[in-house]
Design a protein around this motif. Structure first.
Motif, PDB file in Angstrom:
ATOM      1  N   THR A   1       0.830  -1.212   0.000  1.00  0.00           N
ATOM      2  CA  THR A   1       0.000   0.000   0.000  1.00  0.00           C
ATOM      3  C   THR A   1       0.861   1.257   0.000  1.00  0.00           C
ATOM      4  O   THR A   1       0.615   2.207  -0.758  1.00  0.00           O
TER       5      THR A   1
ATOM      6  N   ILE B   1     -12.935  -5.897   7.039  1.00  0.00           N
ATOM      7  CA  ILE B   1     -12.263  -4.893   7.864  1.00  0.00           C
ATOM      8  C   ILE B   1     -12.946  -4.773   9.230  1.00  0.00           C
ATOM      9  O   ILE B   1     -12.289  -4.543  10.245  1.00  0.00           O
TER      10      ILE B   1
ATOM     11  N   PHE C   1      -7.181   1.277   6.830  1.00  0.00           N
ATOM     12  CA  PHE C   1      -7.585   0.223   5.895  1.00  0.00           C
ATOM     13  C   PHE C   1      -8.909   0.572   5.216  1.00  0.00           C
ATOM     14  O   PHE C   1      -9.102   0.286   4.033  1.00  0.00           O
TER      15      PHE C   1
END
Length: 255
Positions: free
Chosen positions: A112, A146, A160
């Motif tokens: 990421t 999540i 996230f």
């Protein structure tokens, strides 16, 4: 006990500030709880952090809602999935070894960080080309996953969520941050219901921390709304880097 409350309130203020912009406030708050109150069970400390987290996050969600248009129908689906996932995650904290999950999270974070840094326009503009049905299905999936993570481990959930809204639904940083706050409120509420029902919340610490977390959230949301997407992107990268360091320590050095 007074010094412990003072220290936790200071940490909670900065956690609220960070969390209101790009999430990740738990990276400060959770380790602080473990260090300052080592005499309590981990589940109790996790449960206690949810009270200040939901106070700051709720305020941030309210502030963003006044400046960012929200797709209420889509958000309702994602919140429902995240709520269910968080309940399951909170239950599973006692039967799943979270250390087994952390190497996967670390690899995801590194990817990421590299992608966000190298792709300069990532999250700076809205690029939504998905049908309404595809948005709902995608939101249900990442919302549940999540949410489960938030109930099970917690730190970095907001980060996230922002990443998911950008990557899967094409929102920019500002809109993603706004949506993430609402979903995070749901996951925190689910965890609070579970932990309160099992007597795992220390209210004498949680309530003063909540006040300071809210104050930090006020400052953070004001700054994010004033400075916009480019500022949030930079802040996002800083928090991702901090999250990488935290998980790298857990994976490679923590006994």
């Amino acid at each position: 006990m007074t010094i412990e409350i003072v220290l936790l309130c200071i940490v909670s203020f900065f956690a609220g500030f960070i969390d209101s912009i790009v999430g990740g406030g738990g990276l400060l708050q959770t380790p602080a709880m473990l260090i300052i109150l080592p005499q309590y069970p981990i589940a109790t400390l996790f449960g206690t952090t949810k009270i200040p987290s939901i106070s700051g996050t709720s305020f941030a969600a309210f502030r963003y809602s006044r400046h960012v248009r929200i797709n209420v129908r889509l958000l309702a689906f994602i919140i429902t999935a995240a709520f269910c996932g968080a309940i399951l995650g909170a239950y599973c904290i006692s039967i799943i070894d979270s250390s087994a999950i952390k190497p996967v999270i670390l690899a995801l974070l590194v990817a990421t960080g590299i992608y966000t840094y190298s792709k300069k326009n990532f999250g700076l503009h809205e690029e939504k080309n998905h049908s309404a049905l595809r948005q709902v299905i995608t939101g249900l999936i990442f919302g549940f996953v999540i949410g489960f993570y938030d109930g099970l481990i917690g730190p970095g959930t907001g980060t996230f969520l922002i990443l998911a809204f950008i990557s899967f639904l094409g929102y920019d940083f500002l809109h993603s941050s706004a949506y993430a706050k609402y979903v995070n409120v749901a996951t925190n509420l689910a965890a609070i219901i579970y932990f309160a029902g099992t007597n795992h919340i220390l209210y004498q610490f949680a309530i003063p921390m909540a006040i300071f977390n809210l104050a930090g959230s006020f400052l953070g949301t004001r700054l994010a709304l004033l400075r916009g997407n480019r500022f949030i992107r930079i802040f996002f990268l800083v928090v991702v880097f901090g999250t990488i360091l935290r998980f790298a320590y857990d994976v490679f050095f923590k006994g």
